[in-house]
Design an enzyme around this catalytic site. Sequence first.
Site, PDB file in Angstrom:
ATOM      1  N   HIS A 143       0.875  -1.182   0.000  1.00  0.00           N
ATOM      2  CA  HIS A 143       0.000   0.000   0.000  1.00  0.00           C
ATOM      3  C   HIS A 143       0.912   1.231   0.000  1.00  0.00           C
ATOM      4  CE1 HIS A 143      -3.618  -2.322   0.599  1.00  0.00           C
ATOM      5  NE2 HIS A 143      -3.061  -2.960   1.623  1.00  0.00           N
ATOM      6  N   GLU A 146      -1.413  -6.672  -2.226  1.00  0.00           N
ATOM      7  CA  GLU A 146      -2.484  -5.679  -2.026  1.00  0.00           C
ATOM      8  C   GLU A 146      -2.091  -4.320  -2.618  1.00  0.00           C
ATOM      9  OE1 GLU A 146      -3.860  -5.514   2.062  1.00  0.00           O
ATOM     10  OE2 GLU A 146      -3.599  -7.671   2.332  1.00  0.00           O
TER      11      GLU A 146
HETATM   12  O1  9MR Z   1     -10.100  -3.332   1.941  1.00  0.00           O
HETATM   13  C1  9MR Z   1     -10.580  -3.837   3.170  1.00  0.00           C
HETATM   14  C2  9MR Z   1     -11.686  -2.946   3.691  1.00  0.00           C
HETATM   15  O2  9MR Z   1     -12.823  -3.032   2.849  1.00  0.00           O
HETATM   16  C3  9MR Z   1     -12.035  -3.331   5.117  1.00  0.00           C
HETATM   17  O3  9MR Z   1     -12.959  -2.414   5.635  1.00  0.00           O
HETATM   18  C4  9MR Z   1     -10.774  -3.377   5.939  1.00  0.00           C
HETATM   19  C5  9MR Z   1     -11.074  -3.748   7.364  1.00  0.00           C
HETATM   20  O4  9MR Z   1      -9.938  -3.816   8.138  1.00  0.00           O
HETATM   21  O5  9MR Z   1      -9.859  -4.282   5.403  1.00  0.00           O
HETATM   22  C6  9MR Z   1      -9.431  -3.901   4.151  1.00  0.00           C
HETATM   23  O6  9MR Z   1      -8.449  -4.801   3.652  1.00  0.00           O
HETATM   24  C7  9MR Z   1      -7.242  -4.867   4.389  1.00  0.00           C
HETATM   25  C8  9MR Z   1      -6.675  -6.254   4.215  1.00  0.00           C
HETATM   26  O7  9MR Z   1      -7.628  -7.209   4.582  1.00  0.00           O
HETATM   27  C9  9MR Z   1      -5.408  -6.426   4.996  1.00  0.00           C
HETATM   28  N1  9MR Z   1      -4.439  -5.419   4.674  1.00  0.00           N
HETATM   29  C10 9MR Z   1      -4.915  -4.045   4.723  1.00  0.00           C
HETATM   30  C11 9MR Z   1      -6.170  -3.898   3.876  1.00  0.00           C
HETATM   31  C12 9MR Z   1      -6.627  -2.460   3.853  1.00  0.00           C
HETATM   32  O8  9MR Z   1      -7.028  -2.061   5.140  1.00  0.00           O
END
Ligand code: 9MR
Length: 368
Positions: free
Chosen positions: A257, A285
């Site tokens: 990210h 990701e």
């Molecule tokens: O993109 C995801 C978001 O829709 C959720 O609300 C969030 C909750 O914690 O998680 C996001 O995905 C995460 C991923 O599962 C793990 N790495 C970080 C991502 C971004 O927060």
Amino acid sequence: MPNSAAAVPPSDTGRHRRRALRPLPLVAAGALLASAVVALPQFTPDAQAATTLRGYADARGTKIGAAVADGPLRNESAYTTVLDREFNSLTAENAMKWDALEPNRGSYDWAAADRLVDRAAAHNQGVRGHTLVWHSQLPSWLKNGNFSASELNTILKKHIDTTVGRYKGRVYAWDVVNEAFDENGTMRRNSLWQEKLGTGHIANALRWAHAADPSAKLYINDYNIEADNAKSDGLYDLARQLLAQGVPLDGIGFQSHFVVGQVPSSMKANLKRFSDLGLEVSVTELDVRIPLPASSAELDQQSADYKTASENCLGVPRCAGVTVWGVTDKYSWIPGTFNGYGAALPYNGSYAAKPAYTGLSKGLDPWA
Ligand code: 9MR
């Protein structure tokens, strides 16, 4: 969300048409050298297909994935059109997390996760499973249950057996452990798992997942480990220890990210040191956030960042692929979490390909 991105229809560029014709002489050369050549590049027979992200990824035998949100998967044809055309791997953005799968103890809801896995199979896409052991998105019965260590151990094992077992043979890689590390490279202390079960829960989770599906590649996944830094050093030490103990760890997921213009310069060398341990490495990701409104210079920089980030993985032995955390800026998690930031994905909110799309396709292009 403002999106000033220029639309760049990938199949309309002369560059792609030129590239698509180039494999032919190599194939001919390959025929002449048939007995001497061990592994010829796999060229797609359909030149046009190679002008998509998945065409390039297929051609080089790798994965280009997207995190998928269940809402638009169910009811937005522009979303599914891009998904089917551009990606050969899917990750459930939320549908395989514990709070989604078992909202009440013992009562499972597989609908969204099954939808993704079935859809992937129907469109010849692989699935990355995300995620089994995490401190976040736990159902409240688990978070607030005040379970003993032995109860938690049993609960975690059952979760892994049940979830990995259900998708046995249909998920090619699992993020078994997600975000276990603190920024300074010691184990994260505020995790339920770490507090109650200690570091041993990581090896146990990997062993249980392996028993439930011996063919799935098992990953530890984290953020801010893309650079060579204290956190990636901590993970590197843990990975070495696990491998030395014979624990079935197959790969490291680098979430990636990024902020525009800030792909770490040590990223490729850092991924390589993990690959040198014999582990797969994957970008799991990827997104590149921009302070809004995004200028055209920032969108161009973002394009360069997508290219660099994907090349940093694909240029390393045992890179298994790159996954983008979403498809379109319309559904990205970024604006809800980083105030004032957005425009992080390769497609804008109207499903027009941004310069980032071109950057990513250059990073994937096996003939570049
Ligand atoms: O993109 C995801 C978001 O829709 C959720 O609300 C969030 C909750 O914690 O998680 C996001 O995905 C995460 C991923 O599962 C793990 N790495 C970080 C991502 C971004 O927060």
